[in-house]
Scaffold this active site. Structure first.
Site, PDB file in Angstrom:
ATOM      1  N   CYS A 106     -21.197   9.488 -30.887  1.00  0.00           N
ATOM      2  CA  CYS A 106     -20.453   8.640 -31.731  1.00  0.00           C
ATOM      3  C   CYS A 106     -18.932   8.949 -31.702  1.00  0.00           C
ATOM      4  CB  CYS A 106     -20.819   9.398 -33.207  1.00  0.00           C
ATOM      5  SG  CYS A 106     -22.579   8.812 -33.592  1.00  0.00           S
TER       6      CYS A 106
HETATM    7  P1  NAD Z   1     -30.360   5.776 -30.958  1.00  0.00           P
HETATM    8  O1  NAD Z   1     -30.227   4.959 -29.556  1.00  0.00           O
HETATM    9  O2  NAD Z   1     -30.787   7.096 -30.872  1.00  0.00           O
HETATM   10  O3  NAD Z   1     -31.526   4.839 -31.708  1.00  0.00           O
HETATM   11  C1  NAD Z   1     -31.529   3.606 -31.518  1.00  0.00           C
HETATM   12  C2  NAD Z   1     -32.914   2.889 -31.608  1.00  0.00           C
HETATM   13  O4  NAD Z   1     -32.692   1.493 -31.882  1.00  0.00           O
HETATM   14  C3  NAD Z   1     -33.737   3.210 -30.346  1.00  0.00           C
HETATM   15  O5  NAD Z   1     -34.929   3.845 -30.875  1.00  0.00           O
HETATM   16  C4  NAD Z   1     -34.066   2.076 -29.648  1.00  0.00           C
HETATM   17  O6  NAD Z   1     -35.037   1.847 -29.121  1.00  0.00           O
HETATM   18  C5  NAD Z   1     -33.933   1.175 -30.886  1.00  0.00           C
HETATM   19  N1  NAD Z   1     -33.685  -0.517 -30.418  1.00  0.00           N
HETATM   20  C6  NAD Z   1     -32.869  -0.807 -29.722  1.00  0.00           C
HETATM   21  N2  NAD Z   1     -33.067  -2.251 -29.639  1.00  0.00           N
HETATM   22  C7  NAD Z   1     -33.739  -2.529 -30.577  1.00  0.00           C
HETATM   23  C8  NAD Z   1     -34.010  -3.753 -31.300  1.00  0.00           C
HETATM   24  N3  NAD Z   1     -33.763  -4.972 -30.526  1.00  0.00           N
HETATM   25  N4  NAD Z   1     -35.144  -3.781 -32.357  1.00  0.00           N
HETATM   26  C9  NAD Z   1     -35.415  -2.660 -32.744  1.00  0.00           C
HETATM   27  N5  NAD Z   1     -35.151  -1.470 -32.234  1.00  0.00           N
HETATM   28  C10 NAD Z   1     -34.161  -1.354 -31.334  1.00  0.00           C
HETATM   29  O7  NAD Z   1     -28.922   5.355 -31.584  1.00  0.00           O
HETATM   30  P2  NAD Z   1     -28.623   6.546 -32.934  1.00  0.00           P
HETATM   31  O8  NAD Z   1     -27.751   7.608 -32.486  1.00  0.00           O
HETATM   32  O9  NAD Z   1     -29.550   6.752 -33.910  1.00  0.00           O
HETATM   33  O10 NAD Z   1     -27.458   5.516 -33.383  1.00  0.00           O
HETATM   34  C11 NAD Z   1     -27.629   4.442 -34.301  1.00  0.00           C
HETATM   35  C12 NAD Z   1     -26.517   3.724 -34.726  1.00  0.00           C
HETATM   36  O11 NAD Z   1     -26.075   4.765 -35.807  1.00  0.00           O
HETATM   37  C13 NAD Z   1     -25.167   3.744 -33.841  1.00  0.00           C
HETATM   38  O12 NAD Z   1     -24.523   2.813 -34.123  1.00  0.00           O
HETATM   39  C14 NAD Z   1     -24.528   4.887 -34.056  1.00  0.00           C
HETATM   40  O13 NAD Z   1     -23.132   5.012 -33.585  1.00  0.00           O
HETATM   41  C15 NAD Z   1     -24.564   5.116 -35.381  1.00  0.00           C
HETATM   42  N6  NAD Z   1     -24.476   6.572 -35.828  1.00  0.00           N
HETATM   43  C16 NAD Z   1     -25.109   7.547 -35.104  1.00  0.00           C
HETATM   44  C17 NAD Z   1     -25.029   8.912 -35.561  1.00  0.00           C
HETATM   45  C18 NAD Z   1     -25.623  10.065 -34.624  1.00  0.00           C
HETATM   46  O14 NAD Z   1     -25.262  11.257 -34.887  1.00  0.00           O
HETATM   47  N7  NAD Z   1     -26.509   9.737 -33.815  1.00  0.00           N
HETATM   48  C19 NAD Z   1     -24.520   9.198 -36.672  1.00  0.00           C
HETATM   49  C20 NAD Z   1     -24.001   8.155 -37.548  1.00  0.00           C
HETATM   50  C21 NAD Z   1     -24.011   6.731 -37.142  1.00  0.00           C
END
Ligand code: NAD
Length: 411
Positions: free
Chosen positions: A255
């Site tokens: 992030c």
């Molecule tokens: P991640 O990569 O762990 O998860 C994303 C998921 O989306 C994966 O499981 C992937 O397979 C799936 N995916 C990808 N394309 C897809 C599609 N077209 N349809 C359905 N599923 C699909 O990411 P994350 O860490 O969970 O982060 C997700 C979002 O949240 C990002 O924008 C990130 O910046 C934000 N965020 C993350 C955190 C954190 O601590 N990880 C905290 C706050 C916000």
């Protein structure tokens, strides 16, 4: 309520399982069939404290790769990744999921939870409307950022500092208020664009605080002053606070670095020169390399030397290695010709996918025994008090160890 969660990664899975444990019915939709299969078997595809136990004890969730499963949901949370790629925020996961969602929209509220630049949610509306349904009339659109900290994510889900809801239409506001009615924290209702930037500004501020602490730490070290004592005293000022006020190797993870880069690119795009934000990034990029300089000061050339790396995850209590400082440290060590032996309690499997050719060990002690010098890159509690057998230890995270020839990065 019936909720759908698109993207079952760190944010999606925690959001979904969190709401499931509050009595809602959850459908996860993810393109990753392996992840879906694991969730269906109540096995978390990622490590997060307490998640496994909750998943085992709940039955009100299911997972699928089929978007049609969102048909009967009242709210569709979109939690797919938004990485930084080729100089900008990559929206391909958002756009492809939006297209699939659009096929099954009737009157759901689509709530983006992924971190995005201001304007992104509204720019997706033409995709959501592709099959004739109208945003803010037939279906709702809102933005509800996630502020969880990996490693503490469930705790943060249940006890947020605040909930931010960017919504333009009354129905979306009403349904989201209902969903969050039992959360006892400030709730900020605003427009979508403001909600989008609130998340980015929060992350940019946290990044700034860390780079600031590192810069001060570097100066204090040269002056023979313990920066941790300084931060403790300064942090007691309630306007400053002690949290995120630590010097070391800088920030990593999925992030802070990418959100900062995205905000910088947006500022430049609108004709502003984000001098502070650029400096924050610069300090963060050079900070882990100080560890290698200290190592070289003690050992001379690193060519052929066996260096132990303790901690690979971007922070303790997670298996996430995205943009971890360990990547920078390990890459630089390899470039200098060092041989690496590493250990992390949870993140070795993920790190091995990127660095398959370094050696991995089953414990900190095995690393210490097999290395000429040791680096602490992540502050896992199990490294505290570890016996370093009199060897050189360069500490990037202020961990108390035993029996080491010790030097800290900023202390
Ligand atoms: P991640 O990569 O762990 O998860 C994303 C998921 O989306 C994966 O499981 C992937 O397979 C799936 N995916 C990808 N394309 C897809 C599609 N077209 N349809 C359905 N599923 C699909 O990411 P994350 O860490 O969970 O982060 C997700 C979002 O949240 C990002 O924008 C990130 O910046 C934000 N965020 C993350 C955190 C954190 O601590 N990880 C905290 C706050 C916000």
């Amino acid at each position: 309520m019936k909720l759908a969660v698109i993207g079952a990664g760190y944010v999606g899975l925690v959001t979904g399982i969190g709401f499931a444990s509050l009595g809602h019915e959850i459908t996860f939709v993810d393109v990753d069939a392996k992840k879906v299969e694991m969730i269906e078997k109540a096995e978390p595809p990622l490590y997060e404290k307490g998640l496994k136990e909750l998943m085992k004890n709940l039955s009100s969730y299911r997972a699928t790769t089929e978007f049609k499963a969102i048909k009967n949901s009242e709210i569709v949370f979109v939690c797919v990744g938004t990485p930084f790629k080729d100089g900008k925020m990559d929206l391909s996961q958002l756009e492809s999921s939006a297209l699939e969602i659009s096929k099954y929209l009737s009157k759901q509220i689509v709530v983006l939870r992924s971190t995005v630049l201001p304007g992104t949610t509204e720019n997706l509306i033409p995709i959501f409307e592709k099959y004739g349904k109208k945003a803010f009339a037939d279906f709702g659109v809102a933005y509800n950022p996630e502020f969880l900290r990996e490693g503490n994510a469930l705790q943060d889900f249940f006890n947020p500092d605040r909930i931010v809801i960017g919504a333009e239409d009354e129905r979306s506001k009403k349904i989201l208020s209902e969903l969050y009615k039992d959360f006892n924290c400030p709730k900020i209702f605003t427009n979508i664009k403001t909600a989008e930037i609130i998340k980015l500004v929060a992350n940019a501020f946290l990044s700034t605080k860390i780079s600031f602490a590192n810069e001060i730490g570097n100066v204090c070290k040269k002056l023979g002053i313990d920066c941790y004592e300084v931060f403790e005293a300064v942090g007691l000022d309630h306007r400053i606070s002690p949290h995120f006020f630590k010097a070391g190797l800088g920030f990593g993870g999925s992030c802070l670095p990418k959100d900062l880069k995205a905000l910088i690119s947006k500022a430049v795009e609108v004709g502003e020169e984000p001098r502070i934000l650029k400096a924050v990034l610069e300090v963060n990029e050079s900070q882990p390399l100080r560890m290698i300089e200290i190592l070289k000061k003690h050992l001379g050339s690193l060519e052929g030397k066996k260096i132990g790396v303790l901690g690979l995850a971007f922070k303790p209590e997670t298996d996430d290695v995205r943009d971890a400082r360990s990547m920078v440290v390990v890459s630089k060590l390899l470039e200098e010709g060092a041989e690496i032996v590493a250990y992390d309690p949870k993140a070795m499997e993920n790190f091995r996918k990127i660095f398959p050719n370094i050696e991995y060990r089953k414990s900190a002690l095995e690393v210490i025994e097999g290395a000429e010098a040791i680096l602490i890159v992540t502050e896992w509690t199990e490294f505290e008090g570890v016996d370093c057998k009199g060897k050189l230890l360069v500490d990037g995270r202020r961990v108390k160890v035993k029996n080491a020839k010790y030097e800290g990065v900023c202390w």
